[in-house]
Scaffold this motif. Structure first.
Motif, short mmCIF file in Angstrom:
data_model
loop_
_atom_site.label_atom_id
_atom_site.label_comp_id
_atom_site.label_asym_id
_atom_site.label_seq_id
_atom_site.Cartn_x
_atom_site.Cartn_y
_atom_site.Cartn_z
N ALA A 317 42.33 -79.05 65.20
CA ALA A 317 41.83 -77.85 65.99
C ALA A 317 42.83 -76.81 65.64
CB ALA A 317 42.05 -78.28 67.49
N PHE A 318 43.21 -75.84 66.74
CA PHE A 318 44.05 -74.63 66.45
C PHE A 318 45.00 -74.66 67.59
CE2 PHE A 318 39.86 -72.62 67.03
CZ PHE A 318 39.83 -72.47 68.37
N TYR A 319 45.62 -75.60 68.26
CA TYR A 319 46.48 -75.53 69.32
C TYR A 319 47.81 -76.68 68.85
CZ TYR A 319 42.12 -74.96 71.44
OH TYR A 319 40.98 -74.28 71.93
N LEU A 320 48.94 -75.94 69.19
CA LEU A 320 50.10 -76.96 69.36
C LEU A 320 50.41 -77.15 70.82
CD1 LEU A 320 52.30 -75.20 66.53
CD2 LEU A 320 50.69 -77.30 66.53
N PHE A 321 51.13 -78.35 71.08
CA PHE A 321 51.49 -78.60 72.42
C PHE A 321 52.87 -79.17 72.57
CE2 PHE A 321 50.31 -81.74 76.00
CZ PHE A 321 49.50 -80.66 76.93
N PRO A 322 53.70 -77.89 72.64
CA PRO A 322 55.16 -78.25 72.51
C PRO A 322 55.67 -78.76 73.81
CG PRO A 322 54.64 -75.86 72.62
CD PRO A 322 53.35 -76.57 72.29
N CYS A 323 56.98 -79.64 73.77
CA CYS A 323 57.23 -80.09 74.96
C CYS A 323 58.36 -79.13 75.48
CB CYS A 323 58.06 -81.48 74.71
SG CYS A 323 58.76 -82.04 75.99
N PRO A 348 49.50 -73.95 80.81
CA PRO A 348 50.62 -75.10 81.20
C PRO A 348 49.77 -76.53 81.00
CG PRO A 348 49.92 -73.51 83.25
CD PRO A 348 49.11 -73.05 82.06
N GLY A 349 50.22 -77.27 80.57
CA GLY A 349 49.81 -78.62 80.22
C GLY A 349 49.03 -79.37 81.21
N THR A 350 49.31 -79.11 82.59
CA THR A 350 48.49 -79.54 83.73
C THR A 350 47.32 -79.17 83.85
OG1 THR A 350 49.94 -78.07 84.83
CG2 THR A 350 50.83 -80.22 84.78
N ALA A 351 46.95 -77.96 83.17
CA ALA A 351 45.87 -77.42 83.14
C ALA A 351 44.42 -78.61 82.58
CB ALA A 351 45.39 -76.40 82.43
N PHE A 352 45.21 -79.66 81.84
CA PHE A 352 44.23 -80.40 81.09
C PHE A 352 44.56 -81.92 81.28
CE2 PHE A 352 45.74 -77.08 78.38
CZ PHE A 352 44.55 -76.36 78.15
N GLY A 353 45.00 -82.10 82.77
CA GLY A 353 45.36 -83.27 83.30
C GLY A 353 46.81 -83.51 83.57
N GLU A 354 47.15 -84.32 84.44
CA GLU A 354 48.62 -84.73 84.91
C GLU A 354 49.65 -85.18 83.66
OE1 GLU A 354 48.77 -87.47 88.45
OE2 GLU A 354 47.39 -86.16 89.38
N SER A 355 49.04 -85.98 82.82
CA SER A 355 49.82 -86.29 81.69
C SER A 355 50.08 -84.99 80.87
CB SER A 355 49.19 -87.18 80.69
OG SER A 355 47.69 -86.72 80.29
N GLY A 356 49.69 -83.82 80.98
CA GLY A 356 50.15 -82.75 80.33
C GLY A 356 51.30 -81.96 80.92
N GLU A 357 51.79 -82.77 81.90
CA GLU A 357 53.22 -82.33 82.49
C GLU A 357 54.32 -82.11 81.71
OE1 GLU A 357 55.23 -80.20 84.27
OE2 GLU A 357 54.08 -80.53 85.76
N GLY A 358 54.98 -81.12 81.58
CA GLY A 358 56.19 -81.09 80.60
C GLY A 358 55.55 -80.30 79.13
N PHE A 359 54.43 -80.05 79.23
CA PHE A 359 53.99 -79.40 77.88
C PHE A 359 53.46 -78.10 78.00
CE2 PHE A 359 54.39 -83.95 77.35
CZ PHE A 359 54.74 -84.14 75.94
N ILE A 360 53.13 -77.22 77.02
CA ILE A 360 52.21 -76.28 77.03
C ILE A 360 51.49 -76.07 75.98
CG2 ILE A 360 53.87 -74.68 78.52
CD1 ILE A 360 54.70 -73.48 75.90
N ARG A 361 50.17 -75.57 76.21
CA ARG A 361 49.31 -75.28 75.16
C ARG A 361 49.23 -73.99 74.45
NH1 ARG A 361 42.77 -74.88 75.16
NH2 ARG A 361 43.22 -72.62 75.46
N CYS A 362 49.46 -73.94 73.12
CA CYS A 362 49.54 -72.53 72.45
C CYS A 362 48.50 -72.58 71.40
CB CYS A 362 50.91 -72.27 71.89
SG CYS A 362 52.39 -72.28 73.19
N SER A 363 47.80 -71.66 71.42
CA SER A 363 46.93 -71.34 70.17
C SER A 363 47.47 -70.72 69.33
CB SER A 363 45.59 -70.94 70.86
OG SER A 363 44.49 -70.52 69.92
N TYR A 364 46.97 -71.11 67.94
CA TYR A 364 47.25 -70.24 66.75
C TYR A 364 46.02 -69.59 66.10
CZ TYR A 364 46.41 -74.89 64.73
OH TYR A 364 46.29 -76.17 64.14
N ALA A 365 45.10 -69.06 66.92
CA ALA A 365 43.66 -68.38 66.52
C ALA A 365 44.23 -66.94 66.99
CB ALA A 365 42.62 -69.01 67.59
N TYR A 366 45.29 -66.59 66.41
CA TYR A 366 45.59 -65.17 66.44
C TYR A 366 46.37 -64.94 65.29
CZ TYR A 366 45.13 -66.08 71.30
OH TYR A 366 44.20 -66.63 72.60
N SER A 367 46.64 -63.70 65.15
CA SER A 367 47.27 -63.07 63.78
C SER A 367 48.64 -63.57 63.63
CB SER A 367 47.11 -61.53 63.55
OG SER A 367 48.14 -61.03 64.38
#
Length: 387
Positions: A317-323, A348-367
């Motif tokens: 995909a084009f995402y990273l999920f840092p803790c 926030p990682g929690t947007a994608f389910g409770e197991s996403g707590e403690g993470f953030i989603r960052c897209s690299y679909a940018y320059s």
């Protein structure tokens, strides 16, 4: 007195959109949040769309989609995942892969049946299960397994009420992939069970490992109980064209087409002709896009590691999920403070389910420039939290 259906009223709004409604009102924000390619649709595709309009090909197509497009989809899937589908009755053209998720679930789920979902994952799965009358059963994947679904995790959630599994790889939001050996382990669990697999492969062209993308449908025992969902939004930068497709066994595709014909009629005609061109002539453009994303992926991951954030190597995909657990904030708190204090928008990682707590989603679909600036701001925020 309320006129709203109870199950709809209880359904939360998308955690992504809710957050970015706020972000869009703040001037100077750098966004790493939206899952949309920053590339233009390839010119050959746009030209085919323009030509279609000039030729006044703006009437309905057949419910299942243009036969020419279904034939190209069939060829593509045979080439890419090694599975043959009849374009006549095993392929359905949909309004994006999102519609495919909805109609696939409605086609196979009876009220009260359970659908397993590997999380963290795309925000639409659980709401679509509920709207289909099903019961979502979450399988929490773990960072120590690189967010891959394990056979043990799967076995623990199977019950007599289990009807389907949503298999979302390459994954949004984690960027995780399932390699052939991983899928082989899952196949052993499912081989003799009457469980339908809905395999969302919308990011299949965007993988960065040495092994090419593999579909669970390519296993002989799984071909006739797997619905493969894919589309044109991500690999071909065609989000607004709203074009996707489903491929699977005739009985399921027939049922999906029946629902599709009542609620949609057909996918946009101009988009369908453009999709034909994308599959015929855009392999080189896709390869170029993939290479660019891979470079950005490396830059972003190195940036997170350098600032002391754990970040597994996401290969899809084009995402990273840092803790961000070391920051001492919840995912929501981290994302909100980062937005207001440093003007960087992440999800926030929690947007994608409770197991996403403690993470953030960052897209690299940018320059690269935007990514580097955002990383500097995030590092400044992290250092401020340490003081």
């Amino acid at each position: 007195m309320t006129y709203i259906a109870e199950h709809i009223e209880k359904m939360p709004r998308s955690g992504i959109r809710k957050f970015f409604d706020v972000a869009n009102e703040i001037e100077g924000v750098i966004s790493l949040g939206v899952g949309e390619p920053d590339f233009e649709t390839p010119w050959a595709v746009k030209e085919r769309g323009i030509y279609t309009l000039e030729k006044k090909r703006t009437v309905y197509t057949s419910n299942a989609g243009l036969m020419e497009l279904r034939e190209e989809i069939s060829k593509y899937l045979n080439k890419k995942i090694g599975v043959k589908y009849s374009p006549k009755d095993e392929v359905l053209v949909t309004v994006g892969a999102s519609e495919g998720i909805d109609v696939a679930l409605r086609a196979v789920i009876n009220p009260g049946e359970e659908v397993m979902v590997a999380e963290p994952s795309y925000v639409s799965y659980k709401p679509c299960i509920i709207m289909a009358g099903g019961v979502p059963v979450v399988i929490e994947t773990k960072a120590e397994n690189n967010f891959r679904l394990t056979p043990q995790e799967l076995l623990e959630k199977i019950t007599p009420k289990t009807k389907a599994l949503i298999l979302p790889y390459p994954n949004n939001p984690t960027g995780a992939i399932m390699e052939k050996s991983d899928l082989a382990d899952i196949e052993k669990v499912l081989k003799y069970r009457d469980i339908v697999v809905i395999s969302d492969e919308i990011y299949s062209e965007l993988t960065y490992s040495e092994e090419p993308h593999v579909s669970i449908a390519s296993f002989e025992s799984m071909r006739d109980k797997t619905v493969v969902l894919n589309g044109f939004s991500k690999a071909y930068a065609m989000t607004g064209w709203r074009l996707g497709y489903a491929a699977g066994p005739k009985d399921i595709i027939d049922a999906m087409t029946k629902i599709h014909q009542y609620i949609i009629m057909c996918a946009p005609t101009v988009s369908q002709y453009a999709g034909v061109e994308a599959l015929k002539s855009c392999d080189e453009a896709v390869a170029k896009i993939r290479k660019e994303y891979n470079g950005r992926r490396r830059v972003m991951r190195k940036g997170f590691l350098d600032m002391g954030l754990d970040c597994f190597e996401a290969l899809g995909a084009f995402y990273l999920f840092p803790c961000i657990k070391s920051a001492g904030l919840s995912s929501d708190e981290f994302a909100e403070r980062l937005l207001f204090e440093e003007k960087v928008a992440v999800v926030p990682g929690t947007a994608f389910g409770e197991s996403g707590e403690g993470f953030i989603r960052c897209s690299y679909a940018y320059s690269i420039g935007e990514i580097k600036t955002a990383l500097k701001r995030i590092e400044k925020f992290i250092n401020k939290l340490k003081d």
